[in-house]
Design a protein around this motif. Structure first.
Motif, PDB file in Angstrom:
ATOM      1  N   GLU A 117      -9.178  22.926  50.081  1.00 31.12           N
ATOM      2  CA  GLU A 117      -9.530  24.208  50.701  1.00 31.12           C
ATOM      3  C   GLU A 117      -9.125  25.389  49.808  1.00 31.12           C
ATOM      4  O   GLU A 117      -8.553  26.376  50.250  1.00 31.12           O
ATOM      5  N   ALA A 118      -9.438  25.268  48.540  1.00 31.04           N
ATOM      6  CA  ALA A 118      -9.010  26.248  47.536  1.00 31.04           C
ATOM      7  C   ALA A 118      -9.563  27.641  47.801  1.00 31.04           C
ATOM      8  O   ALA A 118      -8.922  28.647  47.478  1.00 31.04           O
ATOM      9  N   PHE A 119     -10.759  27.744  48.420  1.00 30.21           N
ATOM     10  CA  PHE A 119     -11.416  29.047  48.590  1.00 30.21           C
ATOM     11  C   PHE A 119     -11.436  29.513  50.047  1.00 30.21           C
ATOM     12  O   PHE A 119     -12.046  30.546  50.348  1.00 30.21           O
ATOM     13  N   PRO A 130     -16.973  22.102  46.935  1.00 30.94           N
ATOM     14  CA  PRO A 130     -15.640  22.469  47.454  1.00 30.94           C
ATOM     15  C   PRO A 130     -15.756  23.213  48.781  1.00 30.94           C
ATOM     16  O   PRO A 130     -16.260  24.333  48.829  1.00 30.94           O
ATOM     17  N   ARG A 147      -0.307  33.738  40.769  1.00 31.37           N
ATOM     18  CA  ARG A 147       0.158  33.804  42.154  1.00 31.37           C
ATOM     19  C   ARG A 147       0.581  35.208  42.567  1.00 31.37           C
ATOM     20  O   ARG A 147       0.357  35.631  43.705  1.00 31.37           O
ATOM     21  N   GLU A 180       0.679  26.559  37.088  1.00 29.77           N
ATOM     22  CA  GLU A 180       0.332  26.611  38.501  1.00 29.77           C
ATOM     23  C   GLU A 180       0.520  27.994  39.109  1.00 29.77           C
ATOM     24  O   GLU A 180      -0.270  28.438  39.949  1.00 29.77           O
ATOM     25  N   MET A 234      -8.612  20.404  41.799  1.00 28.17           N
ATOM     26  CA  MET A 234      -8.705  21.596  42.643  1.00 28.17           C
ATOM     27  C   MET A 234      -7.865  21.409  43.897  1.00 28.17           C
ATOM     28  O   MET A 234      -7.763  20.309  44.435  1.00 28.17           O
ATOM     29  N   HIS A 235      -7.280  22.491  44.359  1.00 28.69           N
ATOM     30  CA  HIS A 235      -6.523  22.462  45.606  1.00 28.69           C
ATOM     31  C   HIS A 235      -7.464  22.208  46.786  1.00 28.69           C
ATOM     32  O   HIS A 235      -8.623  22.661  46.783  1.00 28.69           O
ATOM     33  N   GLU A 265      -3.222  27.672  41.679  1.00 26.71           N
ATOM     34  CA  GLU A 265      -3.321  28.443  42.922  1.00 26.71           C
ATOM     35  C   GLU A 265      -3.840  29.836  42.601  1.00 26.71           C
ATOM     36  O   GLU A 265      -3.306  30.531  41.731  1.00 26.71           O
TER      37      GLU A 265
END
Length: 322
Positions: free
Chosen positions: A231-233, A253, A188, A184, A228-229, A208
């Motif tokens: 609001e990943a982008f 997404p 970062r 993860e 996918m997270h 992330e």
């Protein structure tokens, strides 16, 4: 008595002759060299041949040089072997390789093959090329690495420590591997990362990602929307290229940053599109000028049913109903 008188007369006569006066006029300066013609200087000394004299002296006085004799050649027998005694090598107990990321120097610790990374791979001006090197894991990288290429290897996992303290890293290309798991927090801390290429792997979930990314390529993976997270982008204010084709995504997404120029989502499992996916239903004058290339072909969605969804775009997306 008569004999004595005769001897005396002869003696007196000889004395008178030897005592005759010399005529000095015959030897004055005017006629001193009158008889000089009798002296021929050109013929003076013709009776001596000096060349013959020198030859006689040289030949008669120099001795011939002594003959030089060479030592006999040493011939070794065919089976001759020279014995050399080598000094014993110092013994050193092996120590396990450890990761010292804060240590000085260009090379990282030993790789799994026992070689420094810049001997196993190619390091040129901050770029490290490890393409097609039979790697099964990401090797320790020099701390000044800006571009890392490890395409077409057998890497299966990306760990958190693989890119730790690489603050200058701008591009990572791991296309054509067998990656199925990514920690993860693997990326970062990479605040300078701009390009991330993961095409042709087995990735099911995205970790992330740093907001500095401009180019993301995760084509031909096993990526699902659940991996996918949310609001990943959204926070990627410089993202321009997003390639997510040939995965298992269920929806587009969102939200997508305003800077996005290319969005490829063909060959997924997208079945519907929200009215605000690309445009703003609350502002009919809104125009998304940057997004010029959208691909939705190969999905079960019928884009003809969502005409109002694309009114803000400079051109319609590519896609036909299945």
């Amino acid at each position: 008595m008569a004999l004595f008188h005769t001897f005396l007369v002869l003696t007196l006569v000889g004395f008178s002759v030897s005592a005759l006066p010399v005529d000095s006029a015959a030897y004055d300066l005017e006629n001193y060299d009158v008889d000089s013609d009798t002296w021929d200087l050109n013929t003076y000394g013709e009776t001596y041949d000096y060349d013959d004299l020198d030859e006689e002296i040289v030949v008669g006085t120099l001795a011939p040089p002594p003959p030089v004799t060479q030592p006999p050649a040493i011939v070794l027998p065919p089976d001759y072997v020279e014995e050399v005694t080598l000094l014993p090598r110092p013994t050193k107990s092996p120590s396990p390789s450890t990761l010292h990321f804060r240590a000085p120097g260009l090379f990282g610790p030993d790789t799994g093959l026992g070689l420094p990374t810049c001997l196993l791979c190619v390091c040129v001006s901050g770029s490290v090329y490890c393409d097609d090197s039979e790697l099964t894991q990401i090797p320790p990288l020099p701390k000044d690495t800006t571009h890392f290429y490890a395409r077409f290897n057998k890497i299966t996992e990306v760990k958190a420590k693989d890119f730790i303290n690489l603050n200058q890293l701008q591009r990572i290309d791991l296309s054509g591997n067998q990656i199925s798991r990514v920690d993860e927090d693997a990326f970062r801390s990479l605040s300078q990362l701009q390009d991330l290429f993961w095409a042709d792997n087995n990735i099911q979930a995205l970790p992330e990602l740093p907001a500095s990314l401009k180019h993301i390529d995760v084509r031909n993976n096993q990526l699902r929307s659940a991996g996918m997270h949310a609001e990943a982008f959204k926070e990627m204010k410089e993202l321009q290229f997003l390639y997510l084709s040939n995965n298992k995504l269920d929806y587009v997404p969102v939200p997508l940053p305003e800077t996005l120029r290319v969005l490829h989502l063909q060959n997924n499992n997208i079945q519907s599109i929200n009215q605000d996916t690309f445009c703003n239903s609350h502002d009919m004058s809104y125009i998304r000028k940057s997004l010029e290339d959208i691909r939705l072909d190969g999905n079960p969605v019928d884009i003809n049913l969502y005409a109002q969804t694309f009114v803000c775009l400079p051109r319609l997306p590519v896609g036909t109903p299945v």
